[in-house]
Design an enzyme around this catalytic site. Structure first.
Site, PDB file in Angstrom:
ATOM      1  N   GLU A   1      -2.644  -1.706  -3.107  1.00 41.19           N
ATOM      2  CA  GLU A   1      -3.718  -0.911  -2.523  1.00 41.19           C
ATOM      3  C   GLU A   1      -3.362   0.567  -2.579  1.00 41.19           C
ATOM      4  OE1 GLU A   1      -5.118  -4.052   0.975  1.00 41.19           O
ATOM      5  OE2 GLU A   1      -4.058  -2.197   1.509  1.00 41.19           O
TER       6      GLU A   1
ATOM      7  N   HIS B   1      -8.106  -5.852   7.580  1.00 40.08           N
ATOM      8  CA  HIS B   1      -7.884  -4.825   8.594  1.00 40.08           C
ATOM      9  C   HIS B   1      -8.085  -5.419   9.978  1.00 40.08           C
ATOM     10  CE1 HIS B   1      -6.895  -0.571   9.202  1.00 40.08           C
ATOM     11  NE2 HIS B   1      -7.480  -0.738  10.365  1.00 40.08           N
TER      12      HIS B   1
ATOM     13  N   HIS C   1       0.857  -1.188   0.000  1.00 45.42           N
ATOM     14  CA  HIS C   1       0.000   0.000   0.000  1.00 45.42           C
ATOM     15  C   HIS C   1       0.891   1.235   0.000  1.00 45.42           C
ATOM     16  CE1 HIS C   1      -3.915   1.965   1.683  1.00 45.42           C
ATOM     17  NE2 HIS C   1      -3.197   2.846   1.006  1.00 45.42           N
TER      18      HIS C   1
END
Length: 237
Positions: A70, A190, A43
């Site tokens: 991401e 998450h 990410h």
């Protein structure tokens, strides 16, 4: 079996804290794959405080499993991913100063923007997933922007798991049922860890993939990276 994609951002955070190239991000990705990971997630953020854009280009040359990138679809991010063409891009609406992702897309309010962005990514042969909260209306909105998959934001589940796991998982079960009605693929991520992952998987057997970074890397400090990846894979069987 739900696939495990290891997010290696924290490896880059450790490297950047001291400068130099220890630990080596590329080697870490190769090791994760060798130890059983079925995907590598990164990410990159605008300030490059962990994964740097250079890392992403270097990782493209070595990742042999699924490469998932991401990020917030800024022009710079779109340029990066359309040049690299990973197997999957996950769109996340995080602010530049966000410590970590903290909300999913409002797929209704951002319908036009998401539709245009997803169409562009698909034109490059990239599978697209978008980060969403476990809300049936937002899942329906995700289908309308023609994403391939959704990634369910699981912070609320992780927070509620130890108090009332049945209550915590309930909105995710409803969201998955709605996603299946639109033939959407389903990812999750998450705050997933060795405590809450198995119950999530057992409750949502339709999951295609989970992306886990922070907890997995923390566990690896105690159990070793190879053993830790195997421990996570066992929770997904």
């Amino acid at each position: 079996m739900t696939k495990l994609s290891v997010n290696i951002n924290k490896i880059a955070t450790l490297r950047n804290a001291r400068g130099g190239d220890r630990p080596n991000v590329v080697q870490a990705a190769k090791d994760c794959e060798r130890f059983g990971a079925q995907g590598i997630t990164v990410h990159p953020r605008p300030d490059q405080r962990h994964i740097r854009y250079r890392d992403v280009y270097e990782l493209k040359e070595v990742v042999t499993t699924e490469f998932n990138i991401e990020g917030n679809p800024t022009p710079e991010f779109i340029k990066l991913v359309t040049e690299i063409k990973p197997e999957q891009v996950t769109l996340v609406p995080d602010a530049p100063d966000a410590i970590t992702s903290n909300a999913g897309w409002d797929t209704i309010h951002h319908k036009d923007f998401l539709t245009q962005t997803i169409l562009e990514l698909k034109s490059h042969g990239i599978r697209v997933s978008i980060f969403v909260d476990p809300d049936e209306g937002l899942v329906e909105g995700a289908a309308l922007v023609e994403t391939d998959r959704i990634e369910l934001y699981t912070e609320a589940y992780a927070k509620g798991y130890h108090q009332n796991k049945e209550q915590a998982i309930a909105p995710y079960i409803r969201a998955v049922k709605r996603a299946q009605e639109f033939a959407l693929g389903i990812n999750a991520g998450h705050d997933l860890d060795l405590d809450n992952l198995k119950y999530l998987k057992d409750s949502l057997p339709q999951l295609d993939e989970v992306s886990i970074g922070h907890a997995l890397i923390c566990d690896a400090l105690y159990f070793g990276l190879e053993n830790t990846i195997q421990l996570y894979l066992r929770q997904l069987k």
